[in-house]
Motif scaffolding. Structure first.
Motif, PDB file in Angstrom:
ATOM      1  N   VAL A  98       1.230  -1.188  -0.019  1.00 24.64           N
ATOM      2  CA  VAL A  98       0.016   0.388  -0.256  1.00 24.64           C
ATOM      3  C   VAL A  98       0.957   1.121  -0.107  1.00 24.64           C
ATOM      4  CG1 VAL A  98      -1.155   1.607   1.003  1.00 24.64           C
ATOM      5  CG2 VAL A  98      -1.738  -1.139   1.337  1.00 24.64           C
ATOM      6  N   ALA A  99       1.046   2.795  -0.730  1.00 25.24           N
ATOM      7  CA  ALA A  99       1.231   3.791  -0.686  1.00 25.24           C
ATOM      8  C   ALA A  99       0.063   4.523  -1.044  1.00 25.24           C
ATOM      9  CB  ALA A  99       1.722   3.988  -1.721  1.00 25.24           C
ATOM     10  N   PRO A 100       0.836   5.835  -0.586  1.00 20.26           N
ATOM     11  CA  PRO A 100      -0.355   7.242  -0.469  1.00 20.26           C
ATOM     12  C   PRO A 100      -0.761   7.031  -1.822  1.00 20.26           C
ATOM     13  CG  PRO A 100       2.152   7.254   0.984  1.00 20.26           C
ATOM     14  CD  PRO A 100       1.840   6.293  -0.390  1.00 20.26           C
ATOM     15  N   ALA A 101      -1.967   7.945  -1.655  1.00 18.03           N
ATOM     16  CA  ALA A 101      -2.722   7.880  -3.187  1.00 18.03           C
ATOM     17  C   ALA A 101      -3.326   9.305  -3.066  1.00 18.03           C
ATOM     18  CB  ALA A 101      -4.052   6.760  -3.510  1.00 18.03           C
ATOM     19  N   ASP A 102      -3.576   9.978  -3.704  1.00 23.21           N
ATOM     20  CA  ASP A 102      -4.847  10.956  -4.049  1.00 23.21           C
ATOM     21  C   ASP A 102      -6.096  10.850  -3.587  1.00 23.21           C
ATOM     22  OD1 ASP A 102      -3.090  13.088  -4.092  1.00 23.21           O
ATOM     23  OD2 ASP A 102      -3.196  13.161  -6.133  1.00 23.21           O
ATOM     24  N   GLY A 103      -6.849  11.042  -2.667  1.00 24.34           N
ATOM     25  CA  GLY A 103      -8.320  11.007  -1.936  1.00 24.34           C
ATOM     26  C   GLY A 103      -8.421   9.360  -1.104  1.00 24.34           C
ATOM     27  N   VAL A 104      -7.674   8.898  -1.110  1.00 29.28           N
ATOM     28  CA  VAL A 104      -7.658   7.618  -0.377  1.00 29.28           C
ATOM     29  C   VAL A 104      -6.447   7.818   0.753  1.00 29.28           C
ATOM     30  CG1 VAL A 104      -7.957   4.731  -0.751  1.00 29.28           C
ATOM     31  CG2 VAL A 104      -8.631   6.329  -1.811  1.00 29.28           C
ATOM     32  N   THR A 105      -6.827   7.293   2.027  1.00 23.94           N
ATOM     33  CA  THR A 105      -6.104   7.256   2.921  1.00 23.94           C
ATOM     34  C   THR A 105      -5.452   5.417   2.949  1.00 23.94           C
ATOM     35  OG1 THR A 105      -8.112   6.365   4.784  1.00 23.94           O
ATOM     36  CG2 THR A 105      -7.752   8.413   4.651  1.00 23.94           C
ATOM     37  N   VAL A 106      -4.140   5.959   3.524  1.00 16.39           N
ATOM     38  CA  VAL A 106      -3.671   4.739   3.739  1.00 16.39           C
ATOM     39  C   VAL A 106      -4.410   3.640   5.064  1.00 16.39           C
ATOM     40  CG1 VAL A 106      -1.698   3.337   4.599  1.00 16.39           C
ATOM     41  CG2 VAL A 106      -1.385   5.690   3.126  1.00 16.39           C
ATOM     42  N   LEU A 107      -5.213   3.892   5.887  1.00 17.56           N
ATOM     43  CA  LEU A 107      -5.677   3.334   6.465  1.00 17.56           C
ATOM     44  C   LEU A 107      -7.498   2.603   5.527  1.00 17.56           C
ATOM     45  CD1 LEU A 107      -6.622   1.624   9.060  1.00 17.56           C
ATOM     46  CD2 LEU A 107      -7.834   3.988   9.944  1.00 17.56           C
TER      47      LEU A 107
END
Length: 382
Positions: A98-107
């Motif tokens: 999992v990696a950071p993405a715009d509009g979606v939290t890592v959790l």
């Protein structure tokens, strides 16, 4: 507990699952090299979790006895839960890439990979929203306890105290008391104070442009205000000789002044109370020079009633009730003066607007400009 259970469910389900329930690889975007500033910002954001630890430390007086032992257990439980959840989520981030993405939290990505898009996913998200709302309320819940502690040290007005030191305060405690084993305790608390200081510097630096400057400006002003409050209480304490045993009390000759304007039952009850308060009682009637006929009629009624109390008539050229009485009180020989103001207590609250408020005006002027003891006697109509 719902949030903790939901996160533990995500961790357990994710560790058991071999493949992610939902492909999250398409959400990976905008990856950057991890640098020092990014790590410091992540550290600053992570320090928000310390508010729960500090909230428990501030709320030690709210625990049931034995308070310290119960608070320690709560701190250990909180630390263990944080460690399990943090390490578990970190393991799932590594497992599912999992990696950071715009509009979606890592959790949210981790939850979707572990539980899929079904109802459990939304249960976890809802629990997270509720937890964040409660976390925002931590400052409001902890403020009364913190204000009580500050008020006890004369840094806030004492009405904030109508309701355990920590970190650097604990270091001062151990150094001052020096019980058995105080050195390692002072070292431990000092190390915690150092970490807190470093965290404060990092958070301030990383958040300065996002509103952190407001804390930099407001905090010194708050400290200066608390210092001013502390000095004020110190002056009052010195004047009251706090901490010193005063000389034994001695009776002083006293005068009781009762403002009157008519011969009524209210006047009788006020004089009866005044006769039990002081050595000498004087009834004072304030009138205007143009109301000579009314003033003469009042004196005749008084003489006819003959209550056995001296009557003094004062004339107010500007129809002021307070100024003539203040002038009279400045000339009396008695060192101790009571002013008993008799007022009618209406049967209903709405009837207060029918009163002339002369008693309140007179009491305010007397308290502000004299050392007289002001007594407001209520006569209940009901």
């Amino acid at each position: 507990m719902i949030y903790v259970g939901a996160i533990l469910l995500v961790v357990v389900a994710g560790l058991i699952r071999r493949e992610p329930a939902v492909d999250v690889s398409h959400q990976v975007s905008g990856l950057h090299t991890v640098g020092v500033l990014l790590l410091l910002k992540a550290f600053a954001n992570g320090c928000a979790s310390l508010t729960g630890v500090e909230a428990i430390a501030n709320a030690v007086p709210s625990f049931r006895k034995p308070r310290v032992r119960r608070a320690q257990r709560a701190e250990v439980a909180l630390g263990a839960l944080l460690a399990v959840m943090l390490l578990g989520i970190a393991a799932l981030i590594e497992k599912f890439a999992v990696a950071p993405a715009d509009g979606v939290t890592v959790l949210a990505q981790v939850t979707r990979a572990s539980l899929g898009d079904g109802p459990l996913f939304y249960v976890v998200q809802f629990a997270t929203v509720v937890l964040l709302a409660l976390a925002a309320n931590t400052a409001f819940g902890g403020l009364p306890v913190l204000a009580e502690l500050l008020a006890r040290d004369n840094n806030l007005p004492h009405f904030f105290a109508l309701r355990a030191d920590r970190q650097a305060g604990m270091v001062r405690h151990w150094v001052g008391e020096r019980p058995a084993g105080w050195r390692w305790r002072a070292g431990l608390n000092g190390f915690g104070a150092l970490l807190t200081f470093v965290a404060a510097i990092v958070v301030t630096g990383s958040k300065f442009g996002e509103g952190g400057w407001l804390i930099v400006v407001a905090l010194p002003l708050m400290v200066a205000g608390m210092e001013w409050v502390h000095r004020s209480y110190a002056r009052i304490g010195a004047r009251l000789e706090l901490g010193r045993t005063p000389s034994p009390p001695r009776p002083r000759r006293s005068l009781v002044v009762v403002p009157v304007h008519a011969v009524t039952r209210l006047t009788r009850d006020a004089l009866s109370a005044a006769l039990s308060l002081g050595d000498r009682v004087v009834a004072v009637n304030v009138t205007h020079p143009e109301d000579e006929r009314q003033a003469r009629a009042f004196v005749e009624d008084w003489d006819r009633w003959d209550p056995g109390v001296e009557l003094v008539q004062l004339f107010a050229a500007h129809r002021r009730l307070d100024e003539p009485l203040l002038t009279y009180l400045a000339e009396v020989p008695e060192p101790h003066v009571f002013v008993l103001i008799a007022e009618v207590e209406p049967e209903h609250a709405w009837q207060r607007m029918l009163q002339n408020q002369r008693g309140a005006v007179l009491a305010r002027a007397l308290r502000r400009r004299t050392d007289a003891v002001v007594c407001r006697m209520r006569f209940r109509v009901s």
